[in-house]
Design an enzyme around this catalytic site. Structure first.
Site, mmCIF file in Angstrom:
data_model
loop_
_atom_site.group_PDB
_atom_site.id
_atom_site.type_symbol
_atom_site.label_atom_id
_atom_site.label_comp_id
_atom_site.label_asym_id
_atom_site.label_seq_id
_atom_site.Cartn_x
_atom_site.Cartn_y
_atom_site.Cartn_z
ATOM 1 N N HIS A 1 0.706 -1.177 0.076
ATOM 2 C CA HIS A 1 0.058 0.025 -0.085
ATOM 3 C C HIS A 1 0.715 1.156 0.008
ATOM 4 O O HIS A 1 2.122 1.262 0.383
ATOM 5 C CB HIS A 1 -0.867 0.107 1.124
ATOM 6 N N CYS B 1 2.578 -1.473 15.780
ATOM 7 C CA CYS B 1 2.565 -1.087 14.404
ATOM 8 C C CYS B 1 2.031 0.235 14.345
ATOM 9 O O CYS B 1 0.760 0.735 14.706
ATOM 10 C CB CYS B 1 1.858 -1.838 13.416
ATOM 11 N N HIS C 1 4.748 1.655 7.369
ATOM 12 C CA HIS C 1 4.460 1.021 8.828
ATOM 13 C C HIS C 1 5.837 1.156 9.468
ATOM 14 O O HIS C 1 6.846 1.077 8.821
ATOM 15 C CB HIS C 1 4.183 -0.467 8.721
HETATM 16 MN MN MN Z 1 0.348 -3.405 5.698
#
Ligand code: MN
Length: 147
Positions: A62, A114, A66
């Site tokens: 994407h 995350c 992160h």
């Molecule tokens: Mn991801």
């Protein structure tokens, strides 16, 4: 609430443990999500994911990034074409549009924080062709076949 106390076993006061993803047809196994920080006045969100032994997250990519901090157990991650072993306190940066997947070890869970943008695009799953390209790398094929 300024302080939400940690309970035992990577749980926190007032934080629900949710299934990882609700969408149909997204492959993943044995993973839960807890949203620790999410507020319209913050640009980011911080979540705690925990993958049970033998489980794995969705293989995806994407536009958003992160920042991941391993907190518990161990396992491996795929980032691009690289496989890395993971231990507590390791830091993992997932650059935009990079394929990534996390796997717990066979005997231990993998728990990690995350950090993501609050507003973010929807993850893409690999097409059959893209998966074939990834699998052409023997180390990546072994990583996929460990499930
Ligand atoms: Mn991801």
């Amino acid at each position: 609430m300024a302080v939400r106390k940690a309970a035992s076993d990577f749980a926190w006061e007032g934080v629900g443990r949710l299934p990882y993803k609700e969408a149909d047809g997204v492959p993943f196994k044995a993973i839960s999500r807890q949203t620790l920080f999410s507020d319209p006045r913050l640009s980011g969100e911080l979540r705690y994911f925990e993958i049970e032994p033998g489980g794995f997250s969705t293989l995806e990519r994407h536009a958003h990034m992160h920042g991941v901090i391993i907190l518990r157990g161990g396992g491996q991650c795929l980032v691009g074409a690289e496989i890395h072993a993971l231990s507590p306190y390791d830091l993992v940066t997932i650059e935009p549009w990079t394929w990534h997947q996390f796997r717990a070890g066979r005997q231990e869970p993998l728990g990690f924080l995350c950090l993501v943008n609050s507003e973010r695009d929807k993850p893409q799953l690999p097409s059959t062709e893209e998966l074939a390209v990834l699998r052409a790398n023997p180390a990546v094929a072994r990583f996929f076949d460990e499930s």
